[in-house]
Design an enzyme around this catalytic site. Structure first.
Site, PDB file in Angstrom:
ATOM      1  CD  GLU A  50      -1.513  -2.262   2.089  1.00 27.17           C
ATOM      2  OE1 GLU A  50      -2.388  -2.888   2.710  1.00 27.17           O
ATOM      3  OE2 GLU A  50      -0.303  -2.586   2.118  1.00 27.17           O
ATOM      4  NE  ARG A  88      -1.098 -14.580   0.458  1.00 28.60           N
ATOM      5  CZ  ARG A  88      -0.381 -13.658   1.069  1.00 28.60           C
ATOM      6  NH1 ARG A  88      -0.591 -13.370   2.331  1.00 28.60           N
ATOM      7  NH2 ARG A  88       0.552 -12.994   0.407  1.00 28.60           N
ATOM      8  CB  CYS A 145      -0.408  -3.718   8.706  1.00 32.12           C
ATOM      9  SG  CYS A 145       0.693  -2.389   8.148  1.00 32.12           S
TER      10      CYS A 145
END
Length: 156
Positions: free
Chosen positions: A65, A91, A97
């Protein structure tokens, strides 16, 4: 928490992040760790999209990001509207985070984040992921809590 359904533009952003991580994954075998395991993409207000890829390091390399944010800025994009991160090996989208959430909140307090929810992948404003956070700016440092940052804009 207000969850927003995905738009066609959101699906395109997810696809760009997925294409980026799929093309750059360097793990020796499926399911193993590598250096480049997460892709991200951010959309600017003008519709341009900018990908990024993580750089894993035991000292704490940049998340995908943050690389996407830097790519957007280096390309002249100042107003960013939506961001997503996608893991390698299928995934799918993952939430940012804590460090990324704080950075997104500080630099782009109106940005939407695409992440998995119990209802599937949805968009949520970064303020929803940062309850009662105090905004930081380079000019002012940590600012006092501002409840107005946590109200939904009328245009949603």
């Amino acid at each position: 928490m207000r969850l927003h359904p995905l738009t066609p533009e959101d699906h395109a952003l997810i696809a760009l992040a997925r294409e980026t991580v799929d093309a750059q994954t360097d793990a020796p075998a499926p399911g193993t760790d590598g250096i480049h395991t997460m892709g991200a993409a951010v959309r600017a207000a003008d519709g341009r999209m900018f990908p990024g890829i993580n750089l894993f390091h035991f000292l704490g390399g940049p998340c995908a990001e943050l690389v996407a944010l830097g790519h957007a800025r280096a390309s002249g994009a100042r107003e960013l509207t939506t961001i997503v991160a996608v893991g390698n090996h299928g995934r799918g989208p993952v939430g940012p985070c804590g460090r990324d959430r704080q950075i997104l909140f500080d630099y782009h307090p109106g940005i939407r984040v695409l992440l998995p929810t119990p209802e599937g992948v949805r968009g949520v404003r970064i303020q929803e992921l940062m309850p009662l956070a105090a905004l930081w700016t380079p000019e002012e440092g940590v600012r006092p809590f501002d409840a107005d940052l946590f109200t939904e804009p009328d245009e949603d």
